[in-house]
Design an enzyme around this catalytic site. Sequence first.
Site, PDB file in Angstrom:
ATOM      1  N   GLY A  49       0.778  -1.026   0.098  1.00 26.06           N
ATOM      2  CA  GLY A  49       0.002  -0.053  -0.020  1.00 26.06           C
ATOM      3  C   GLY A  49       0.908   1.245   0.097  1.00 26.06           C
ATOM      4  O   GLY A  49       1.707   1.373   0.818  1.00 26.06           O
ATOM      5  N   ALA A  50       0.536   2.170  -0.920  1.00 27.45           N
ATOM      6  CA  ALA A  50       1.753   3.090  -1.107  1.00 27.45           C
ATOM      7  C   ALA A  50       1.911   4.099   0.019  1.00 27.45           C
ATOM      8  O   ALA A  50       3.158   4.109   0.220  1.00 27.45           O
ATOM      9  CB  ALA A  50       1.198   4.093  -2.110  1.00 27.45           C
ATOM     10  N   GLN A 196      -5.303  -9.226  -2.105  1.00 26.03           N
ATOM     11  CA  GLN A 196      -5.404  -8.028  -1.135  1.00 26.03           C
ATOM     12  C   GLN A 196      -6.678  -7.824  -0.577  1.00 26.03           C
ATOM     13  O   GLN A 196      -7.216  -7.439   0.195  1.00 26.03           O
ATOM     14  CB  GLN A 196      -4.824  -6.866  -1.639  1.00 26.03           C
ATOM     15  CG  GLN A 196      -3.201  -6.682  -1.686  1.00 26.03           C
ATOM     16  CD  GLN A 196      -2.802  -7.194  -3.029  1.00 26.03           C
ATOM     17  OE1 GLN A 196      -3.289  -8.211  -3.807  1.00 26.03           O
ATOM     18  NE2 GLN A 196      -1.588  -6.813  -3.641  1.00 26.03           N
ATOM     19  N   ASP A 237      -1.525   4.519  -6.476  1.00 19.67           N
ATOM     20  CA  ASP A 237      -0.098   4.462  -6.174  1.00 19.67           C
ATOM     21  C   ASP A 237       0.580   5.488  -6.670  1.00 19.67           C
ATOM     22  O   ASP A 237       1.578   5.861  -6.268  1.00 19.67           O
ATOM     23  CB  ASP A 237       0.476   3.163  -6.730  1.00 19.67           C
ATOM     24  CG  ASP A 237       0.226   2.065  -5.832  1.00 19.67           C
ATOM     25  OD1 ASP A 237      -1.012   1.449  -5.851  1.00 19.67           O
ATOM     26  OD2 ASP A 237       1.106   1.560  -4.846  1.00 19.67           O
ATOM     27  N   ASN A 247      -2.951   2.444 -10.225  1.00 23.41           N
ATOM     28  CA  ASN A 247      -3.347   1.694  -9.071  1.00 23.41           C
ATOM     29  C   ASN A 247      -3.492   0.267  -9.357  1.00 23.41           C
ATOM     30  O   ASN A 247      -2.981  -0.346 -10.528  1.00 23.41           O
ATOM     31  CB  ASN A 247      -4.575   1.931  -8.509  1.00 23.41           C
ATOM     32  CG  ASN A 247      -5.111   1.596  -7.255  1.00 23.41           C
ATOM     33  OD1 ASN A 247      -4.340   1.711  -6.308  1.00 23.41           O
ATOM     34  ND2 ASN A 247      -6.258   0.712  -7.131  1.00 23.41           N
TER      35      ASN A 247
HETATM   36  O1  MRU Z   1       0.718  -4.279  -4.446  1.00 24.73           O
HETATM   37  P1  MRU Z   1       0.061  -3.222  -3.353  1.00 24.73           P
HETATM   38  O2  MRU Z   1      -0.675  -4.218  -2.450  1.00 24.73           O
HETATM   39  O3  MRU Z   1       0.684  -2.278  -2.723  1.00 24.73           O
HETATM   40  O4  MRU Z   1      -1.008  -2.393  -4.181  1.00 24.73           O
HETATM   41  C1  MRU Z   1      -1.490  -1.544  -3.333  1.00 24.73           C
HETATM   42  C2  MRU Z   1      -2.739  -0.705  -4.217  1.00 24.73           C
HETATM   43  O5  MRU Z   1      -2.633  -0.797  -5.349  1.00 24.73           O
HETATM   44  C3  MRU Z   1      -3.289   0.404  -3.145  1.00 24.73           C
HETATM   45  O6  MRU Z   1      -4.617   0.539  -4.012  1.00 24.73           O
HETATM   46  C4  MRU Z   1      -2.900   1.595  -3.198  1.00 24.73           C
HETATM   47  O7  MRU Z   1      -1.160   1.447  -2.890  1.00 24.73           O
HETATM   48  C5  MRU Z   1      -3.296   2.709  -2.375  1.00 24.73           C
HETATM   49  S1  MRU Z   1      -3.154   2.411  -0.712  1.00 24.73           S
HETATM   50  C6  MRU Z   1      -4.005   3.669   0.390  1.00 24.73           C
END
Ligand code: MRU
Length: 345
Positions: A49-50, A196, A237, A247
């Site tokens: 998550g970013a 996720q 992201d 995203n």
């Molecule tokens: O690969 P991930 O699980 O890090 O991807 C996360 C996402 O795509 C989320 O939607 C994004 O990071 C926003 S988190 C507030």
Amino acid sequence: MKAELKPVEWKNNLVVILDQTLLPFREEYIKTSDYREVVSAIRRLAVRGAPAIGIAAAYAVAAGAHNFQGRGVLSFIKNIYRIIQALADSRPTARNLFWVLERLQKIVNEGQTVADMRRALVNEAQQIHEEQIVTDRYISQLGAKLFERGGAILTHCNAGALATGGFGTALGVIKQAYAEGKAITVIATETRPLLQGARLTAFELQKAGIPFTLITDSMAGSFMRQGKIQAVITGADRIASNGDTANKIGTYSLAVLAKEHGIPFYVAAPMSTVDLSIASGQDIIIEERPADEVTTLGGTRIVKRGVKVANPAFDMPPHEYITAIVTENGIMRGEYEKGFAKSRQ
Ligand code: MRU
């Protein structure tokens, strides 16, 4: 209000990471002062998550500064640069990671003594985390206004507390709307390949007591056609100046489907996800992840060896598919370039 899940914390000068690869069945924590363990945790999505990736990286630098045993300012600076570089190489897409590393690098560039830089780096890491907690609240409260009429809201991947270290962004909006008594239900997509949605968003929604239905990614279009979805909201992201938004893979399909069915498609993200140095999504680097994430499910091989696999972790709805972007500074509907410039002032 129930305590939020804490994906990453700074405790007794250690970085403490909730290992999200084990959720929802096991809650285990990685406790480390070694930045290499944090790099590995980011790579294998133990922390993801970013915003949470950014916070974990900030604490990894803080731990490196705190534990520095060498001598002299130059050696300290070299050490911090090495840590920052290793973290920058962990995952390429989330803007928040680089935004955090740039903030920390500035401290080292301007620092005078080891003691000052050490203190400043630890303080800045904690400050970044605290800012995210406040930002999430703003985003959630502003975004909740989008759902006055209630209905079924679809969200993809996980943009909740687990992804931000605070209340969440897209899922924060949903939680806030529900807390305000709006008549909403949630549709959570499972989010292949790493699930996720099924593992993390379902876990968070269950804990929060919010009614939801889990669907596989490919069910979304059919649900929209049947009038079972009134809005879509996701996190981001990296957002380019023009509003193009990277995203989780599958977000593009959802945005196109939403447009086709006349359903609003919202993005909720902090300004630290916005990358004003790039004009459009063309310049966003999309991470390609290992093939075994696609060829295995829960550790079991589901595909014969020798099959060619593609595994991009993200895709990118262009701005014209996005009804509105919610940041801590407000809700923007189109003309994102102008809106971002204004909200930076
Ligand atoms: O690969 P991930 O699980 O890090 O991807 C996360 C996402 O795509 C989320 O939607 C994004 O990071 C926003 S988190 C507030």
